[in-house]
Design an enzyme around this catalytic site. Structure first.
Site, mmCIF file in Angstrom:
data_model
loop_
_atom_site.group_PDB
_atom_site.id
_atom_site.type_symbol
_atom_site.label_atom_id
_atom_site.label_comp_id
_atom_site.label_asym_id
_atom_site.label_seq_id
_atom_site.Cartn_x
_atom_site.Cartn_y
_atom_site.Cartn_z
ATOM 1 N N PRO A 13 0.780 -1.228 0.000
ATOM 2 C CA PRO A 13 0.000 0.000 0.000
ATOM 3 C C PRO A 13 0.818 1.288 0.000
ATOM 4 C CG PRO A 13 -0.143 -1.132 2.109
ATOM 5 C CD PRO A 13 0.511 -2.076 1.156
ATOM 6 N N ASN A 77 7.962 -5.769 -1.411
ATOM 7 C CA ASN A 77 7.972 -4.661 -0.458
ATOM 8 C C ASN A 77 6.544 -4.596 0.098
ATOM 9 O OD1 ASN A 77 7.983 -2.380 1.060
ATOM 10 N ND2 ASN A 77 9.002 -1.087 -0.475
ATOM 11 N N ALA A 80 3.394 -0.929 4.574
ATOM 12 C CA ALA A 80 2.892 -0.902 5.960
ATOM 13 C C ALA A 80 2.430 -2.281 6.440
ATOM 14 C CB ALA A 80 1.762 0.106 6.076
ATOM 15 N N HIS A 83 4.377 -4.539 8.999
ATOM 16 C CA HIS A 83 4.291 -4.421 10.449
ATOM 17 C C HIS A 83 2.957 -4.907 11.017
ATOM 18 C CE1 HIS A 83 7.692 -2.017 9.310
ATOM 19 N NE2 HIS A 83 6.910 -1.168 8.655
ATOM 20 N N ASP A 90 1.771 -15.733 6.266
ATOM 21 C CA ASP A 90 1.287 -17.106 6.083
ATOM 22 C C ASP A 90 1.232 -17.487 4.612
ATOM 23 O OD1 ASP A 90 1.034 -17.380 8.809
ATOM 24 O OD2 ASP A 90 -1.150 -17.210 8.852
ATOM 25 N N GLU A 101 12.378 -9.946 1.049
ATOM 26 C CA GLU A 101 11.670 -8.754 1.546
ATOM 27 C C GLU A 101 12.549 -7.533 1.303
ATOM 28 O OE1 GLU A 101 10.902 -9.002 5.737
ATOM 29 O OE2 GLU A 101 10.163 -6.940 5.857
ATOM 30 N N HIS A 103 12.879 -3.103 1.461
ATOM 31 C CA HIS A 103 12.365 -1.809 1.912
ATOM 32 C C HIS A 103 13.262 -0.705 1.385
ATOM 33 C CE1 HIS A 103 9.451 -3.628 4.541
ATOM 34 N NE2 HIS A 103 10.396 -4.469 4.930
ATOM 35 N N SER A 105 13.439 2.373 2.761
ATOM 36 C CA SER A 105 14.055 3.027 3.928
ATOM 37 C C SER A 105 14.629 1.967 4.868
ATOM 38 C CB SER A 105 12.998 3.859 4.661
ATOM 39 O OG SER A 105 11.976 3.021 5.181
ATOM 40 N N ARG A 110 13.957 4.023 12.152
ATOM 41 C CA ARG A 110 12.770 4.875 12.153
ATOM 42 C C ARG A 110 11.939 4.641 13.426
ATOM 43 N NH1 ARG A 110 9.897 4.547 6.533
ATOM 44 N NH2 ARG A 110 8.892 6.378 7.460
ATOM 45 N N ARG A 114 8.072 0.313 13.332
ATOM 46 C CA ARG A 114 8.572 -0.201 12.041
ATOM 47 C C ARG A 114 9.680 -1.228 12.229
ATOM 48 N NH1 ARG A 114 6.153 3.211 8.169
ATOM 49 N NH2 ARG A 114 5.839 5.280 9.037
HETATM 50 O O1 CA2 Z 1 10.790 1.671 3.350
HETATM 51 C C1 CA2 Z 1 9.909 1.005 2.799
HETATM 52 O O2 CA2 Z 1 10.028 0.541 1.661
HETATM 53 C C2 CA2 Z 1 8.583 0.782 3.519
HETATM 54 O O3 CA2 Z 1 8.133 -0.530 3.211
HETATM 55 C C3 CA2 Z 1 7.630 1.819 2.965
HETATM 56 C C4 CA2 Z 1 6.266 1.826 3.660
HETATM 57 C C5 CA2 Z 1 6.422 1.871 5.182
HETATM 58 O O4 CA2 Z 1 5.168 1.744 5.797
HETATM 59 C C6 CA2 Z 1 7.361 0.793 5.691
HETATM 60 O O5 CA2 Z 1 7.496 0.947 7.096
HETATM 61 C C7 CA2 Z 1 8.702 0.890 5.032
HETATM 62 C C8 CA2 Z 1 5.458 3.028 3.221
HETATM 63 C C9 CA2 Z 1 5.155 3.056 1.756
HETATM 64 C C10 CA2 Z 1 4.423 4.314 1.460
HETATM 65 O O6 CA2 Z 1 5.216 5.094 0.600
HETATM 66 C C11 CA2 Z 1 4.927 6.406 0.477
HETATM 67 C C12 CA2 Z 1 5.595 7.071 -0.514
HETATM 68 C C13 CA2 Z 1 5.383 8.397 -0.712
HETATM 69 C C14 CA2 Z 1 4.502 9.067 0.092
HETATM 70 C C15 CA2 Z 1 3.819 8.408 1.086
HETATM 71 C C16 CA2 Z 1 4.033 7.066 1.283
#
Ligand code: CA2
Length: 146
Positions: A13, A77, A80, A83, A90, A101, A103, A105, A110, A114
């Site tokens: 998402p 990836n 969200a 977490h 599963d 997996e 990511h 970031s 963070r 996370r």
């Molecule tokens: O660092 C990553 O790839 C994450 O999977 C990105 C997720 C975050 O919830 C994970 O903790 C780490 C968030 C993806 C949403 O990406 C956005 C991009 C631009 C603006 C807002 C959200």
């Protein structure tokens, strides 16, 4: 049966918003621009690739369940859902093909929430913190698993 040299790349998402908001955390590249880089590396490595994104947990679970019919490995990836999703974990375990997996970031630098991944225990390994490069490193790792 010969192992399938085809890799499924899944995005969870809000990753459709990449490049449009929060560039300080997620960089300036859009998902389309990242996908171009993934496709170009896939070509160089001689693997077929299918890249998908959904904001829905159910779509991701369905795609993972169907994956073994067509794909030899998954790069995911989960965003969200990393977490929160026992369902995605599963599905990966049940699929029985290697999943990497990734990511953008470094989730360990963070917020506290996370730092836990439900997916990590079902994945072969995790790559986090290298920006768009995390996908390319993840693809290389997945190819090694084929
Ligand atoms: O660092 C990553 O790839 C994450 O999977 C990105 C997720 C975050 O919830 C994970 O903790 C780490 C968030 C993806 C949403 O990406 C956005 C991009 C631009 C603006 C807002 C959200």
């Amino acid at each position: 049966m010969a192992k399938k040299r085809k890799i499924l790349v899944l995005n969870g998402p809000n990753l459709n918003l990449l490049g449009k908001r929060q560039p300080e955390i997620y960089g300036r590249l859009t998902l389309d621009q990242i996908n171009k880089k993934i496709r170009s590396l896939a070509k160089e490595l001689g693997v077929e690739i299918d890249i998908r994104q959904s904001n829905s947990e159910g779509d991701l679970v369905n795609w993972i369940q169907e994956a073994p019919r067509e794909f030899g490995a998954i790069v995911i990836n989960p965003a969200a859902y990393t977490h929160s999703s026992v369902a995605i974990r599963d599905a990966i375990t049940a699929a029985g093909i290697p999943a990497v997996e990734v990511h953008i970031s470094n989730i360990y630098k963070r917020e506290e929430f996370r730092k836990h991944s439900y997916i990590a225990g079902a994945a072969v390994g995790q790559i986090a913190g290298f920006g768009a490069q995390s996908y390319l490193l993840g693809l290389r790792a997945a190819v090694e698993q084929l």
